[in-house]
Every structure is written in C-alpha cells, then in structure tokens.
Design a protein around this motif. Structure first.
Motif, PDB file in Angstrom:
ATOM      1  N   ALA A 104       0.828  -1.210   0.000  1.00 56.01           N
ATOM      2  CA  ALA A 104       0.000   0.000   0.000  1.00 56.01           C
ATOM      3  C   ALA A 104       0.858   1.254   0.000  1.00 56.01           C
ATOM      4  CB  ALA A 104      -0.926  -0.011   1.212  1.00 56.01           C
ATOM      5  N   ARG A 105       1.942   1.224   0.742  1.00 54.40           N
ATOM      6  CA  ARG A 105       2.821   2.398   0.793  1.00 54.40           C
ATOM      7  C   ARG A 105       3.431   2.689  -0.571  1.00 54.40           C
ATOM      8  NH1 ARG A 105       5.424   5.054   5.034  1.00 54.40           N
ATOM      9  NH2 ARG A 105       7.257   6.233   4.407  1.00 54.40           N
ATOM     10  N   ALA A 106       3.769   1.639  -1.291  1.00 56.57           N
ATOM     11  CA  ALA A 106       4.425   1.818  -2.580  1.00 56.57           C
ATOM     12  C   ALA A 106       3.458   2.237  -3.677  1.00 56.57           C
ATOM     13  CB  ALA A 106       5.144   0.533  -2.974  1.00 56.57           C
ATOM     14  N   PHE A 107       2.248   1.648  -3.674  1.00 56.40           N
ATOM     15  CA  PHE A 107       1.362   1.824  -4.825  1.00 56.40           C
ATOM     16  C   PHE A 107       0.102   2.646  -4.524  1.00 56.40           C
ATOM     17  CE2 PHE A 107       3.715  -2.133  -5.608  1.00 56.40           C
ATOM     18  CZ  PHE A 107       4.307  -1.818  -6.818  1.00 56.40           C
ATOM     19  N   ARG A 108      -0.331   2.681  -3.272  1.00 57.11           N
ATOM     20  CA  ARG A 108      -1.545   3.435  -2.910  1.00 57.11           C
ATOM     21  C   ARG A 108      -1.313   4.160  -1.575  1.00 57.11           C
ATOM     22  NH1 ARG A 108      -2.882  -1.670  -3.891  1.00 57.11           N
ATOM     23  NH2 ARG A 108      -3.363  -2.012  -1.693  1.00 57.11           N
ATOM     24  N   PRO A 109      -0.296   4.993  -1.503  1.00 52.53           N
ATOM     25  CA  PRO A 109       0.079   5.555  -0.197  1.00 52.53           C
ATOM     26  C   PRO A 109      -1.001   6.412   0.452  1.00 52.53           C
ATOM     27  CG  PRO A 109       1.247   6.663  -1.973  1.00 52.53           C
ATOM     28  CD  PRO A 109       0.591   5.464  -2.580  1.00 52.53           C
TER      29      PRO A 109
ATOM     30  N   THR B 247       4.072  15.272   1.846  1.00 51.88           N
ATOM     31  CA  THR B 247       4.469  13.939   2.290  1.00 51.88           C
ATOM     32  C   THR B 247       4.780  13.076   1.074  1.00 51.88           C
ATOM     33  OG1 THR B 247       3.137  14.099   4.286  1.00 51.88           O
ATOM     34  CG2 THR B 247       3.708  11.901   3.550  1.00 51.88           C
ATOM     35  N   ARG B 248       5.857  12.336   1.135  1.00 51.25           N
ATOM     36  CA  ARG B 248       6.283  11.481   0.032  1.00 51.25           C
ATOM     37  C   ARG B 248       6.424  10.043   0.518  1.00 51.25           C
ATOM     38  NH1 ARG B 248       4.943  15.819  -1.831  1.00 51.25           N
ATOM     39  NH2 ARG B 248       6.256  17.198  -3.105  1.00 51.25           N
ATOM     40  N   ARG B 249       5.953   9.113  -0.275  1.00 51.88           N
ATOM     41  CA  ARG B 249       5.996   7.706   0.129  1.00 51.88           C
ATOM     42  C   ARG B 249       7.418   7.208   0.297  1.00 51.88           C
ATOM     43  NH1 ARG B 249       7.573   4.828  -4.198  1.00 51.88           N
ATOM     44  NH2 ARG B 249       7.129   5.638  -6.289  1.00 51.88           N
ATOM     45  N   TYR B 250       8.377   7.819  -0.400  1.00 52.53           N
ATOM     46  CA  TYR B 250       9.759   7.355  -0.352  1.00 52.53           C
ATOM     47  C   TYR B 250      10.557   8.023   0.760  1.00 52.53           C
ATOM     48  CZ  TYR B 250       9.962  11.515  -3.344  1.00 52.53           C
ATOM     49  OH  TYR B 250       9.791  12.770  -3.873  1.00 52.53           O
ATOM     50  N   ARG B 251       9.921   8.842   1.568  1.00 54.67           N
ATOM     51  CA  ARG B 251      10.575   9.426   2.742  1.00 54.67           C
ATOM     52  C   ARG B 251       9.799   9.011   3.979  1.00 54.67           C
ATOM     53  NH1 ARG B 251      14.313  12.635   0.869  1.00 54.67           N
ATOM     54  NH2 ARG B 251      14.031  13.692  -1.134  1.00 54.67           N
TER      55      ARG B 251
END
Length: 261
Positions: free
Chosen positions: A81-86, A115-119
């Motif tokens: 979910a974090r990667a594809f539907r954060p 907010t960014r999923r990669y941080r």
C-alpha cells in the motif's frame, strides 16, 4: 472577521477524550469559518483511525474543512500500500484531492501535500508546487490574508529538529515571499510557535511568518507542553492565538497572541 482553527498532529489512535471534548467546546465558542488540519491526522493510517478522525472533525460543526496528510497518514508497515496506494485511505476519508484551497473576502488558504511515500518522515515541496502556489497567491484579492499550509516545518527553534525541515523550504519561502504570502503553517514536530522568517532570511522582500501547530488531541506530547491549537483571526489585521488545554478545567485557554499583519 474570518476565523481559522488550526489543529495539527491529532494522531487518531492516540487521541485524548479530554482534549476532544475541550475542542468541541472551543468550536462552539469561537464558531470558526475554517478547520485547517496540518497533517498526521492518524497514528498508523488505519481505516478505523481515519473514520474516527472524519467523524470527529464533522462533529465540530465548522462550515469548511481543509485536511492535509502527514507522514503518519501513509501506511508504515503495509509496504504494498505504501508503494502503490500511499494515500488511498486518506482519500477515502477526506478525498477526492490531496491539496486544496479555501477563499473568502478575508482569507486565501492553500494546502499542499508535502508527504512522500519514499521518505519516512521528512517531507518535500517540489519546484512545481512552489510555482503553482506563487502564481495563485499573486492573483489573490486585495486585502486577503494569504496562508500556505504544509505538514513539515519551514523553520525550527531547536537544533535537534533541523532534520525535520521541509526539503526545499528555503526556495519555497523566498518565492512565496515575492508572491505575497503572509504565513506558512505547519506541524509535524509537536511544538507550537510563531516565528518571523526575516530572522532566518533578512533579505526577504516582505514579512513572512512560520506558524507551527502543537499536539492538538494526542497523548504524544513533547517538552512538557499540553495539547494546543492555533486560532487565526483575519480582518484588516491578522492575529495568531495559541490556545492550550487546561486539563483541570477541561478547556482550551488562550495563552499567547501574535500580530502577523
């Protein structure tokens, strides 16, 4: 006069009933025009936490809401979910957009998703976001108080918090000052304060303020402080008031006031 109630870092899943009841009473007293939530609405981005947050915000009876996500509002342990539907759960509760605007005769409020999923926690403002805000602020109506809301701070008071600064904050503040922004509102670090940003950047073309929200409802308090919210009153002048929870009385009380325009 227009009144904005800023709440931040509510962290539903860790909320305190005494603070919730006090905030309902404060809304009944002040009758704000806008509820502005500057991120970390939930503790772990769970469906039930978002549902409780939405139900509570609706119970306050404020005519308009602008709720922006924080780093706690994307899944931490659900990596798919974090990667594809954060932001899927946030959008289900507060959709359909991650960013928004509120405007009336006295106010222009722009909310940005930083907010960014990669941080994990440190946010980021992009060059495109910076310019889009600048263009909208430059087109604001005369006399409007011009506010930009993000989650991570653009200025901090403690050296320990420098790692939480919004990536791109200096470029954003400089460009937004040129465009006419009056204040940048944030949360994330659980400390309430109001700072003149010319202390950091004396060459700014106009006064711009950093307005940080404390911990509105959660037991995740910091520095021995109580729960707190900000109240912004805008007319010809503009004032930011800090309201702290008096637990013995079960009420929020105004403890500080800063003129920002």
């Amino acid at each position: 006069m227009s009144v904005v109630l800023q709440v931040s870092d509510t962290h539903f899943g860790t909320e305190r009933p005494v603070a919730m009841a006090a905030l309902q009473a404060l809304c009944a007293q002040l009758r704000p025009d806008l509820l502005l939530a500057t991120g970390d609405i939930t503790q772990r981005a769970r469906h039930d936490e978002f549902a409780r947050a939405r139900a509570f915000f609706d119970s306050l009876g404020v005519p308009a809401q602008r709720v922006l996500p924080g780093n706690h509002d994307i899944p931490l342990f659900d990596l798919v979910a974090r990667a594809f539907r954060p932001h899927a759960r946030y959008l289900q509760a507060f959709g359909p957009a991650l960013e928004g605007e509120f405007s009336n005769d006295a106010l222009l409020v722009l909310t940005l998703n930083t907010t960014r999923r990669y941080r994990h926690s440190r946010g980021e403002v992009s060059a495109a976001q910076i310019e889009a805000v600048a263009q909208r602020v430059a087109a604001a109506a005369p006399g409007q108080l011009r506010l930009v809301a993000v989650h991570q701070p653009v200025a901090v008071t403690l050296a320990a918090d420098r790692g939480h600064l919004l990536r791109g904050h200096e470029a954003a503040v400089r460009r937004w000052a040129e465009a006419g922004v009056d204040a940048v509102l944030g949360g994330h670090i659980h400390l309430p304060y109001v700072l003149p940003l010319r202390q950091r950047w004396p060459a700014l073309p106009r006064p711009v303020w950093a307005v940080q929200g404390g911990t509105a409802l959660s037991h995740r308090l910091r520095g021995g402080l109580s729960n707190s919210v900000n109240v912004i009153r805008a007319q010809r002048s503009a004032v930011v008031e800090r309201w702290d929870l008096d637990e013995a009385a079960g009420q929020f009380r105004c403890v500080a006031s800063t003129v920002i325009r």
